[in-house]
Design an enzyme around this catalytic site. Structure first.
Site, short mmCIF file in Angstrom:
data_model
loop_
_atom_site.label_atom_id
_atom_site.label_comp_id
_atom_site.label_asym_id
_atom_site.label_seq_id
_atom_site.Cartn_x
_atom_site.Cartn_y
_atom_site.Cartn_z
N ASN A 1 8.12 2.69 0.75
CA ASN A 1 8.61 3.65 1.72
C ASN A 1 8.98 3.03 3.06
OD1 ASN A 1 9.35 6.30 1.95
ND2 ASN A 1 7.44 6.90 2.94
N PRO B 1 1.25 -1.37 0.33
CA PRO B 1 1.71 -2.41 -0.59
C PRO B 1 3.17 -2.22 -1.00
CG PRO B 1 -0.36 -1.41 -1.31
CD PRO B 1 0.21 -0.55 -0.23
N GLU B 2 4.03 -3.09 -0.55
CA GLU B 2 5.40 -3.10 -1.04
C GLU B 2 5.59 -4.42 -1.77
OE1 GLU B 2 8.31 -1.20 1.10
OE2 GLU B 2 6.95 -0.09 2.37
N LYS C 1 6.08 -4.22 -7.90
CA LYS C 1 4.78 -3.90 -7.32
C LYS C 1 3.65 -4.05 -8.34
CE LYS C 1 6.47 -0.09 -5.12
NZ LYS C 1 6.30 1.06 -4.21
N ARG D 1 8.22 11.59 -1.03
CA ARG D 1 7.72 10.77 0.06
C ARG D 1 8.31 11.24 1.38
NH1 ARG D 1 6.33 5.85 -2.40
NH2 ARG D 1 5.47 5.20 -0.43
#
Ligand code: ZN
Length: 264
Positions: free
Chosen positions: A170, A2-3, A51, A251
């Site tokens: 990411n 999910p971005e 988000k 990340r």
């Protein structure tokens, strides 16, 4: 993953299914809202901020507008089912919220930060966010200003920091840096054109708005949708060098060591 574009798409999916409808039932499987019953409440609209998902609700008697907040993080999702349709997206134990109307059931799986608050208090959860890449008030100059505020941070971490700009996850982080030829470890103040970078971020997310396959290459074919993300040890699409993967901050980051040379 999910971005910002996925969350925007989810808000649109929920808006189509729920906006204007009266809820015929609700089921909250999170402790903080276990006793909440939204039966007869009306859904006013559904929106995304970065988000974060915001489902805005009106009490049966009118009065204060309320917001049901949820965050998808890495693994959350909302699905909409027709009445009688089996809920098959994820195992039932991952269900956190169910909202039912006469014509649709919205099921939220693995949602985070589920909260119900007066709409006037939304800012407590989303007020810290930088300009929303897909919001009506997208402000690239403000995003650049916020990025430049922490000049020593790596650009890879700065792009993920939702206080700078809201919506980059990411995948887009890695792809943006590849497309601009920027090494992920580059300090923010050494990035030659921050304005160009945030404009490209907006363009990439906007291009993927309205579809669920995220592509930065222009191809929607499986295995061809990214330049570097998820492509460790595979040849760079531009120069053939093996793509690298490394932990950077919290990340992982993918990059091409030739197209994105280390800062000197
Ligand atoms: Zn390369």
């Amino acid at each position: 993953m999910p971005e910002g574009d996925t969350v925007w798409n989810t808000a649109r999916l929920l808006a189509r299914a729920l906006t204007g409808a009266r809820l015929t039932g609700s089921d909250f499987r999170v402790p903080q809202l276990a006793a909440t019953d939204l039966t007869d409440w009306r859904v006013a609209d559904c929106a995304s901020r970065g988000k974060h998902l915001l489902i805005r609700l009106a009490e049966p008697t009118g009065g204060t507008p309320w917001t049901l907040h949820s965050h998808l993080r890495m693994d959350g999702t909302w699905r909409v089912y027709a009445p009688g349709q089996r809920w098959t997206a994820r195992p039932a134990h991952l269900i956190r919220v169910v909202l039912t109307t006469a014509t649709a059931t919205a099921v939220g799986y693995h949602l985070h930060e589920v909260a119900l608050m007066p709409t006037a208090e939304e800012h407590r959860l989303v007020g810290h966010l930088g300009p929303d890449l897909l919001g009506p008030d997208w402000d690239p100059a403000e995003a650049v200003r916020r990025l430049a505020d922490r000049p020593a941070e790596s650009i890879a971490e700065a792009l993920l920091d939702q206080r700078n700009l809201a919506g980059v996850g990411n995948l887009y982080k890695c792809e943006l840096l590849f497309l601009r030829g920027i090494n992920p470890r580059t300090r923010v103040d050494a990035v030659p054109d921050l304005a160009g970078l945030v404009t490209l971020a907006h363009d990439l997310l906007a291009a993927n708005r309205g579809r669920w396959t995220q592509s930065t290459t222009g191809s929607l074919h499986r295995g061809q949708t990214s330049y570097v993300y998820g492509r460790r040890a595979q040849p760079c699409r531009r120069c053939g060098t093996a793509i690298r993967k490394e932990e950077l901050g919290e990340r992982v980051t993918y990059w091409c060591p030739r197209c994105q040379p280390a800062p000197t």
